[in-house]
Design a protein around this motif. Sequence first.
Motif, mmCIF file in Angstrom:
data_model
loop_
_atom_site.group_PDB
_atom_site.id
_atom_site.type_symbol
_atom_site.label_atom_id
_atom_site.label_comp_id
_atom_site.label_asym_id
_atom_site.label_seq_id
_atom_site.Cartn_x
_atom_site.Cartn_y
_atom_site.Cartn_z
ATOM 1 N N LYS A 100 0.899 -1.243 0.272
ATOM 2 C CA LYS A 100 0.098 -0.242 0.340
ATOM 3 C C LYS A 100 0.881 1.194 0.187
ATOM 4 C CE LYS A 100 -4.261 -1.604 1.649
ATOM 5 N NZ LYS A 100 -5.062 -1.601 1.065
ATOM 6 N N VAL A 101 2.283 0.889 0.731
ATOM 7 C CA VAL A 101 3.204 2.330 0.387
ATOM 8 C C VAL A 101 3.850 2.612 -0.815
ATOM 9 C CG1 VAL A 101 5.242 3.573 1.933
ATOM 10 C CG2 VAL A 101 2.451 2.344 3.286
ATOM 11 N N LEU A 102 3.834 1.186 -1.012
ATOM 12 C CA LEU A 102 5.005 1.068 -1.982
ATOM 13 C C LEU A 102 3.947 1.329 -3.558
ATOM 14 C CD1 LEU A 102 7.380 -1.300 -1.515
ATOM 15 C CD2 LEU A 102 7.878 0.780 -1.911
ATOM 16 N N ASN A 103 2.908 0.954 -3.932
ATOM 17 C CA ASN A 103 2.471 0.544 -5.195
ATOM 18 C C ASN A 103 1.167 1.804 -4.890
ATOM 19 O OD1 ASN A 103 3.886 -1.421 -5.646
ATOM 20 N ND2 ASN A 103 2.599 -2.893 -5.091
ATOM 21 N N ASP A 104 0.128 2.213 -3.659
ATOM 22 C CA ASP A 104 -0.552 2.744 -3.443
ATOM 23 C C ASP A 104 -0.294 4.445 -3.155
ATOM 24 O OD1 ASP A 104 -2.162 0.825 -4.557
ATOM 25 O OD2 ASP A 104 -3.450 0.480 -2.330
ATOM 26 N N ARG A 105 0.867 4.734 -2.699
ATOM 27 C CA ARG A 105 0.949 5.913 -2.091
ATOM 28 C C ARG A 105 0.876 6.524 -0.827
ATOM 29 N NH1 ARG A 105 1.774 10.915 -6.607
ATOM 30 N NH2 ARG A 105 3.353 11.252 -4.912
ATOM 31 N N THR A 106 0.355 5.282 -0.305
ATOM 32 C CA THR A 106 -0.411 5.596 0.832
ATOM 33 C C THR A 106 0.702 5.668 1.995
ATOM 34 O OG1 THR A 106 -1.973 4.252 0.912
ATOM 35 C CG2 THR A 106 -2.159 4.062 2.851
ATOM 36 N N ASP A 107 0.650 6.908 3.095
ATOM 37 C CA ASP A 107 1.386 7.723 3.463
ATOM 38 C C ASP A 107 1.856 6.516 5.080
ATOM 39 O OD1 ASP A 107 2.624 9.769 2.879
ATOM 40 O OD2 ASP A 107 0.512 10.578 2.780
ATOM 41 N N MET A 108 0.882 6.314 5.772
ATOM 42 C CA MET A 108 1.249 5.683 6.987
ATOM 43 C C MET A 108 -0.065 4.688 6.448
ATOM 44 S SD MET A 108 0.786 6.403 11.194
ATOM 45 C CE MET A 108 -0.850 7.088 10.573
ATOM 46 N N VAL A 109 0.190 3.167 6.711
ATOM 47 C CA VAL A 109 -0.840 2.054 7.115
ATOM 48 C C VAL A 109 -1.281 1.597 8.115
ATOM 49 C CG1 VAL A 109 -1.448 -0.593 5.563
ATOM 50 C CG2 VAL A 109 -0.597 1.174 4.722
ATOM 51 N N VAL A 110 -2.353 1.147 9.210
ATOM 52 C CA VAL A 110 -2.019 1.128 10.901
ATOM 53 C C VAL A 110 -2.680 0.016 10.723
ATOM 54 C CG1 VAL A 110 -3.758 1.405 12.147
ATOM 55 C CG2 VAL A 110 -2.938 3.363 11.086
ATOM 56 N N GLY A 111 -1.626 -1.395 11.475
ATOM 57 C CA GLY A 111 -2.122 -2.694 11.520
ATOM 58 C C GLY A 111 -3.495 -2.936 12.827
ATOM 59 N N MET A 156 4.878 2.679 6.761
ATOM 60 C CA MET A 156 4.768 4.261 6.707
ATOM 61 C C MET A 156 5.566 4.713 5.492
ATOM 62 S SD MET A 156 5.766 4.975 10.573
ATOM 63 C CE MET A 156 6.466 3.324 11.219
ATOM 64 N N SER A 157 5.928 5.983 4.636
ATOM 65 C CA SER A 157 6.697 6.315 3.895
ATOM 66 C C SER A 157 7.379 7.769 3.942
ATOM 67 C CB SER A 157 5.261 6.851 2.239
ATOM 68 O OG SER A 157 4.785 8.153 3.663
ATOM 69 N N TYR A 158 7.888 7.493 3.147
ATOM 70 C CA TYR A 158 9.307 8.135 3.175
ATOM 71 C C TYR A 158 8.911 9.262 3.555
ATOM 72 C CZ TYR A 158 14.085 10.928 2.152
ATOM 73 O OH TYR A 158 15.086 12.104 2.612
ATOM 74 N N ARG A 159 8.099 10.304 3.241
ATOM 75 C CA ARG A 159 7.113 11.957 3.516
ATOM 76 C C ARG A 159 7.118 11.890 4.709
ATOM 77 N NH1 ARG A 159 3.121 14.211 -0.174
ATOM 78 N NH2 ARG A 159 0.857 12.551 1.141
ATOM 79 N N PHE A 160 5.712 10.956 5.552
ATOM 80 C CA PHE A 160 5.866 10.431 7.038
ATOM 81 C C PHE A 160 7.180 11.191 7.249
ATOM 82 C CE2 PHE A 160 4.863 8.301 10.474
ATOM 83 C CZ PHE A 160 3.623 9.370 10.895
ATOM 84 N N VAL A 161 7.780 9.827 7.248
ATOM 85 C CA VAL A 161 8.572 9.515 8.576
ATOM 86 C C VAL A 161 9.974 10.771 8.862
ATOM 87 C CG1 VAL A 161 10.549 8.717 8.924
ATOM 88 C CG2 VAL A 161 8.464 7.111 8.545
ATOM 89 N N GLU A 176 0.831 10.020 19.243
ATOM 90 C CA GLU A 176 0.932 10.857 18.410
ATOM 91 C C GLU A 176 0.895 10.825 16.720
ATOM 92 O OE1 GLU A 176 4.102 14.292 20.262
ATOM 93 O OE2 GLU A 176 5.186 11.816 19.654
ATOM 94 N N MET A 177 2.018 10.141 16.256
ATOM 95 C CA MET A 177 1.600 9.654 15.134
ATOM 96 C C MET A 177 0.781 9.180 14.259
ATOM 97 S SD MET A 177 4.248 6.602 15.332
ATOM 98 C CE MET A 177 4.751 5.974 13.410
ATOM 99 N N THR A 178 -0.712 8.931 14.534
ATOM 100 C CA THR A 178 -1.416 8.531 14.335
ATOM 101 C C THR A 178 -2.847 10.241 13.477
ATOM 102 O OG1 THR A 178 -2.386 6.527 14.911
ATOM 103 C CG2 THR A 178 -4.471 8.090 14.301
ATOM 104 N N ILE A 179 -2.066 11.537 15.229
ATOM 105 C CA ILE A 179 -2.826 12.258 15.072
ATOM 106 C C ILE A 179 -1.904 13.322 13.993
ATOM 107 C CG2 ILE A 179 -3.115 14.511 16.550
ATOM 108 C CD1 ILE A 179 -3.533 12.881 18.470
ATOM 109 N N HIS A 180 -0.453 13.020 13.792
ATOM 110 C CA HIS A 180 -0.206 14.063 13.426
ATOM 111 C C HIS A 180 -0.673 13.204 11.415
ATOM 112 C CE1 HIS A 180 3.576 15.978 11.416
ATOM 113 N NE2 HIS A 180 3.501 14.736 10.156
ATOM 114 N N MET A 186 -2.603 13.291 5.126
ATOM 115 C CA MET A 186 -1.868 12.453 4.247
ATOM 116 C C MET A 186 -2.629 10.899 5.076
ATOM 117 S SD MET A 186 1.982 12.797 6.801
ATOM 118 C CE MET A 186 3.113 13.929 5.662
ATOM 119 N N GLN A 187 -2.317 10.623 3.217
ATOM 120 C CA GLN A 187 -3.095 8.985 3.342
ATOM 121 C C GLN A 187 -2.998 8.171 4.112
ATOM 122 O OE1 GLN A 187 -3.061 7.745 -1.406
ATOM 123 N NE2 GLN A 187 -3.304 5.706 -0.214
#
Length: 316
Positions: A100-111, A156-161, A176-180, A186-187
Amino acid sequence: MLDKIAVLIPCYNESKSIAKVIQDMKRELPEATIYVYDNNSIDGTDEIAREEGAVVRYEHQQGKGNVIRSMFRDIDARCYIMVDGDDTYPAEYAREMCDKVLNDRTDMVVGDRLSSTYFTENKRPFHNFGNTIVRGFINHLFHSDIKDIMTGYRAMSYRFVKTFPVLSRNFEIETEMTIHAIDKKMQVDNVIVEYRDRQEGSESKLNTYSDGAKVLKTIFRMYKDYKPLQFFSAIAAFLFILGSVFFIPILTKYIEAGIVTRIPSLVVVCFVILTAIICWFSGIILSTLVHQHKQSFEFELNTVSDRFKELCDKEK
């Protein structure tokens, strides 16, 4: 070096499970570089991780937030996947989350544990209650639909980190990560993952009450920082209503008798209403500053994106 996938495992005394976590991640993500950051373990966690082929580094400031700060600062990757070293998160979902991060450009995937087995596997009822309360608070306050706020399993994506300012020191870092991510539009995506309780003999580092209080304090602080107009307007409304309730009897007495008999009460009421007005204007001013910060963040995001492109070009 820009890793395609960086597996981030913060560890503190996880010798019973770290080998299996590394082996599972190697099986599911053979192209990934696995980083274990040891946070003052005394049970040989670092040696076991090194024997399993992980890159072992150390963070001597105690606390998960401090470990994640070092990870995000040190490592460059196309995709980051963070997982706990206690083997509570199955590695089988890592590929889907990374894609999802590499192909769909998602910024954060929550497990998302809470939509699957968390409430049956987790043996600590107050943790279940706390997760539900925190999820409800944040989704209501920030108008979001995140399924699991405090999960330690994220991609997470590079730009999020590289744009996430780590301020927390301990387990409130996930909140904190979720709220940011929500606030910066961000996607964010959810992947339902199974959760399994810790192995026998492995102890949780999370204190239900003290860490729960820290999480609630973090929500309170971030709501004030990210939504100052709503925060201070609520305080202003409460003070204004409180002042009005005590002012009405004074006004009624004045209309009937033509005299103010409760001067001290009138002075207090005036101060309360004045404080309400100050709070409201404070919210307006701070809201303007937050808006300006969001504009600056967009420019910072562009800079980080350009840096990412440069790193990708160097690989070619």
